[in-house]
Design a protein around this motif. Structure first.
Motif, PDB file in Angstrom:
ATOM      1  N   PHE A 118       1.093   7.621  -6.049  1.00  0.00           N
ATOM      2  CA  PHE A 118       0.064   8.656  -6.116  1.00  0.00           C
ATOM      3  C   PHE A 118       0.641  10.033  -5.824  1.00  0.00           C
ATOM      4  O   PHE A 118       0.193  11.033  -6.381  1.00  0.00           O
ATOM      5  CB  PHE A 118      -1.082   8.336  -5.151  1.00  0.00           C
ATOM      6  CG  PHE A 118      -2.206   7.570  -5.786  1.00  0.00           C
ATOM      7  CD1 PHE A 118      -3.478   8.100  -5.833  1.00  0.00           C
ATOM      8  CD2 PHE A 118      -1.990   6.320  -6.334  1.00  0.00           C
ATOM      9  CE1 PHE A 118      -4.520   7.396  -6.417  1.00  0.00           C
ATOM     10  CE2 PHE A 118      -3.010   5.613  -6.919  1.00  0.00           C
ATOM     11  CZ  PHE A 118      -4.286   6.146  -6.965  1.00  0.00           C
ATOM     12  N   GLU A 119       1.661  10.102  -4.945  1.00  0.00           N
ATOM     13  CA  GLU A 119       2.292  11.385  -4.635  1.00  0.00           C
ATOM     14  C   GLU A 119       2.960  11.979  -5.872  1.00  0.00           C
ATOM     15  O   GLU A 119       2.983  13.201  -6.039  1.00  0.00           O
ATOM     16  CB  GLU A 119       3.327  11.218  -3.521  1.00  0.00           C
ATOM     17  CG  GLU A 119       2.719  11.029  -2.154  1.00  0.00           C
ATOM     18  CD  GLU A 119       3.774  10.800  -1.083  1.00  0.00           C
ATOM     19  OE1 GLU A 119       4.957  11.165  -1.307  1.00  0.00           O
ATOM     20  OE2 GLU A 119       3.422  10.262  -0.021  1.00  0.00           O
TER      21      GLU A 119
ATOM     22  N   PHE B  10       0.835  -1.201   0.000  1.00  0.00           N
ATOM     23  CA  PHE B  10       0.000   0.000   0.000  1.00  0.00           C
ATOM     24  C   PHE B  10       0.869   1.249   0.000  1.00  0.00           C
ATOM     25  O   PHE B  10       0.546   2.235  -0.674  1.00  0.00           O
ATOM     26  CB  PHE B  10      -0.967   0.009   1.191  1.00  0.00           C
ATOM     27  CG  PHE B  10      -1.916   1.166   1.142  1.00  0.00           C
ATOM     28  CD1 PHE B  10      -3.054   1.120   0.355  1.00  0.00           C
ATOM     29  CD2 PHE B  10      -1.661   2.327   1.866  1.00  0.00           C
ATOM     30  CE1 PHE B  10      -3.924   2.191   0.286  1.00  0.00           C
ATOM     31  CE2 PHE B  10      -2.520   3.409   1.798  1.00  0.00           C
ATOM     32  CZ  PHE B  10      -3.655   3.344   1.011  1.00  0.00           C
ATOM     33  N   GLU B  11       1.965   1.219   0.741  1.00  0.00           N
ATOM     34  CA  GLU B  11       2.875   2.372   0.765  1.00  0.00           C
ATOM     35  C   GLU B  11       3.421   2.663  -0.630  1.00  0.00           C
ATOM     36  O   GLU B  11       3.582   3.820  -1.010  1.00  0.00           O
ATOM     37  CB  GLU B  11       4.017   2.149   1.752  1.00  0.00           C
ATOM     38  CG  GLU B  11       3.601   2.246   3.207  1.00  0.00           C
ATOM     39  CD  GLU B  11       3.013   3.598   3.597  1.00  0.00           C
ATOM     40  OE1 GLU B  11       3.330   4.637   2.965  1.00  0.00           O
ATOM     41  OE2 GLU B  11       2.204   3.628   4.545  1.00  0.00           O
ATOM     42  N   GLU B  12       3.696   1.615  -1.402  1.00  0.00           N
ATOM     43  CA  GLU B  12       4.171   1.816  -2.770  1.00  0.00           C
ATOM     44  C   GLU B  12       3.110   2.531  -3.616  1.00  0.00           C
ATOM     45  O   GLU B  12       3.440   3.416  -4.404  1.00  0.00           O
ATOM     46  CB  GLU B  12       4.541   0.476  -3.410  1.00  0.00           C
ATOM     47  CG  GLU B  12       5.821  -0.120  -2.874  1.00  0.00           C
ATOM     48  CD  GLU B  12       6.131  -1.475  -3.491  1.00  0.00           C
ATOM     49  OE1 GLU B  12       5.603  -1.792  -4.585  1.00  0.00           O
ATOM     50  OE2 GLU B  12       6.905  -2.221  -2.872  1.00  0.00           O
TER      51      GLU B  12
ATOM     52  N   ALA C 112      -7.790   8.038   2.179  1.00  0.00           N
ATOM     53  CA  ALA C 112      -7.780   9.495   2.035  1.00  0.00           C
ATOM     54  C   ALA C 112      -6.393   9.979   1.599  1.00  0.00           C
ATOM     55  O   ALA C 112      -6.277  10.985   0.894  1.00  0.00           O
ATOM     56  CB  ALA C 112      -8.194  10.157   3.342  1.00  0.00           C
ATOM     57  N   ARG C 113      -5.347   9.255   1.992  1.00  0.00           N
ATOM     58  CA  ARG C 113      -3.991   9.612   1.565  1.00  0.00           C
ATOM     59  C   ARG C 113      -3.861   9.565   0.046  1.00  0.00           C
ATOM     60  O   ARG C 113      -3.022  10.251  -0.530  1.00  0.00           O
ATOM     61  CB  ARG C 113      -2.967   8.649   2.181  1.00  0.00           C
ATOM     62  CG  ARG C 113      -2.852   8.778   3.674  1.00  0.00           C
ATOM     63  CD  ARG C 113      -1.977   7.689   4.270  1.00  0.00           C
ATOM     64  NE  ARG C 113      -0.694   7.564   3.587  1.00  0.00           N
ATOM     65  CZ  ARG C 113       0.059   6.464   3.633  1.00  0.00           C
ATOM     66  NH1 ARG C 113      -0.328   5.408   4.313  1.00  0.00           N
ATOM     67  NH2 ARG C 113       1.203   6.421   2.996  1.00  0.00           N
ATOM     68  N   LEU C 114      -4.689   8.758  -0.601  1.00  0.00           N
ATOM     69  CA  LEU C 114      -4.656   8.635  -2.060  1.00  0.00           C
ATOM     70  C   LEU C 114      -5.570   9.662  -2.735  1.00  0.00           C
ATOM     71  O   LEU C 114      -5.553   9.797  -3.949  1.00  0.00           O
ATOM     72  CB  LEU C 114      -5.072   7.226  -2.488  1.00  0.00           C
ATOM     73  CG  LEU C 114      -4.312   6.057  -1.881  1.00  0.00           C
ATOM     74  CD1 LEU C 114      -4.850   4.743  -2.428  1.00  0.00           C
ATOM     75  CD2 LEU C 114      -2.817   6.180  -2.119  1.00  0.00           C
ATOM     76  N   GLY C 115      -6.377  10.348  -1.953  1.00  0.00           N
ATOM     77  CA  GLY C 115      -7.316  11.311  -2.515  1.00  0.00           C
ATOM     78  C   GLY C 115      -8.569  10.672  -3.069  1.00  0.00           C
ATOM     79  O   GLY C 115      -9.365  11.333  -3.729  1.00  0.00           O
ATOM     80  N   LEU C 116      -8.754   9.392  -2.788  1.00  0.00           N
ATOM     81  CA  LEU C 116      -9.922   8.699  -3.329  1.00  0.00           C
ATOM     82  C   LEU C 116     -11.223   9.272  -2.784  1.00  0.00           C
ATOM     83  O   LEU C 116     -12.227   9.333  -3.495  1.00  0.00           O
ATOM     84  CB  LEU C 116      -9.843   7.202  -3.035  1.00  0.00           C
ATOM     85  CG  LEU C 116      -8.726   6.445  -3.733  1.00  0.00           C
ATOM     86  CD1 LEU C 116      -8.723   4.995  -3.270  1.00  0.00           C
ATOM     87  CD2 LEU C 116      -8.872   6.523  -5.239  1.00  0.00           C
TER      88      LEU C 116
ATOM     89  N   ARG D 261      -3.928   9.589 -11.868  1.00  0.00           N
ATOM     90  CA  ARG D 261      -4.200   8.683 -10.742  1.00  0.00           C
ATOM     91  C   ARG D 261      -5.308   7.691 -11.114  1.00  0.00           C
ATOM     92  O   ARG D 261      -5.217   6.508 -10.805  1.00  0.00           O
ATOM     93  CB  ARG D 261      -4.594   9.480  -9.502  1.00  0.00           C
ATOM     94  CG  ARG D 261      -3.459  10.256  -8.903  1.00  0.00           C
ATOM     95  CD  ARG D 261      -3.889  11.032  -7.685  1.00  0.00           C
ATOM     96  NE  ARG D 261      -2.752  11.718  -7.091  1.00  0.00           N
ATOM     97  CZ  ARG D 261      -2.786  12.280  -5.899  1.00  0.00           C
ATOM     98  NH1 ARG D 261      -3.899  12.261  -5.180  1.00  0.00           N
ATOM     99  NH2 ARG D 261      -1.714  12.873  -5.434  1.00  0.00           N
ATOM    100  N   TYR D 262      -6.332   8.203 -11.760  1.00  0.00           N
ATOM    101  CA  TYR D 262      -7.452   7.368 -12.197  1.00  0.00           C
ATOM    102  C   TYR D 262      -6.946   6.271 -13.133  1.00  0.00           C
ATOM    103  O   TYR D 262      -7.277   5.096 -12.983  1.00  0.00           O
ATOM    104  CB  TYR D 262      -8.479   8.260 -12.903  1.00  0.00           C
ATOM    105  CG  TYR D 262      -9.813   7.632 -13.163  1.00  0.00           C
ATOM    106  CD1 TYR D 262     -10.782   7.558 -12.161  1.00  0.00           C
ATOM    107  CD2 TYR D 262     -10.134   7.135 -14.425  1.00  0.00           C
ATOM    108  CE1 TYR D 262     -12.023   7.003 -12.408  1.00  0.00           C
ATOM    109  CE2 TYR D 262     -11.377   6.581 -14.671  1.00  0.00           C
ATOM    110  CZ  TYR D 262     -12.312   6.516 -13.659  1.00  0.00           C
ATOM    111  OH  TYR D 262     -13.531   5.960 -13.901  1.00  0.00           O
TER     112      TYR D 262
END
Length: 143
Positions: free
Chosen positions: A13-14, A6-8, A109-113, A22-23
């Protein structure tokens, strides 16, 4: 508490500034995921509350709180397959106790989803997380 996988995804995404990129990345994650055999696409594995067809097949090794959690999933929508891949990265390999400790809303939320998914997709994502948490809770209780 997030897995390395998940961190990867979060790091990728950053680097992707544009939500369209991202999509596309979410869709690519879904494409890379192995399909679920049609024999497992049955009512028992279907996730209710999703606009698309979604199936989650648990793969849990052991019993009780230290049982290792994994699952396979599939959907008829590519973006949803990508969301399943993200959830797999978030949860696979954790103990069921750890699965229940994950704050999925905060991690996603960290991914902006949370800001970019339609309300139907967000509801479906919550339904998938709910199914995963129920599977973990049921396994916790089988000590």
């Amino acid at each position: 508490m997030a897995t390395e996988a998940f961190e990867e995804i979060a790091e990728t995404f950053e680097f992707l500034d544009d939500w369209e990129d991202r999509y596309r990345h979410v869709i690519e994650l879904g494409r890379a995921m192995p399909p679920l055999d049609d024999s497992f696409k049955v009512p028992a594995t279907k996730v209710e509350g999703c606009a698309s067809q979604v199936w989650l097949l648990p793969r849990i090794e052991g019993t009780g709180p230290e049982a290792r959690f994994d699952f396979q999933g599939d959907s008829d929508a590519m973006i949803v397959r990508g969301l399943i891949a993200i959830l797999h990265a978030l949860y696979a390999g954790l103990s069921v106790r750890e699965v229940l400790e994950v704050d999925a809303q905060a991690e996603l939320a960290r991914l902006g989803l949370d800001e970019h998914l339609s309300s139907q997709r967000s509801n479906g994502l919550r339904a998938m997380i709910g199914r995963i948490r129920r599977l973990a809770q049921e396994t916790m209780e089988t000590a």
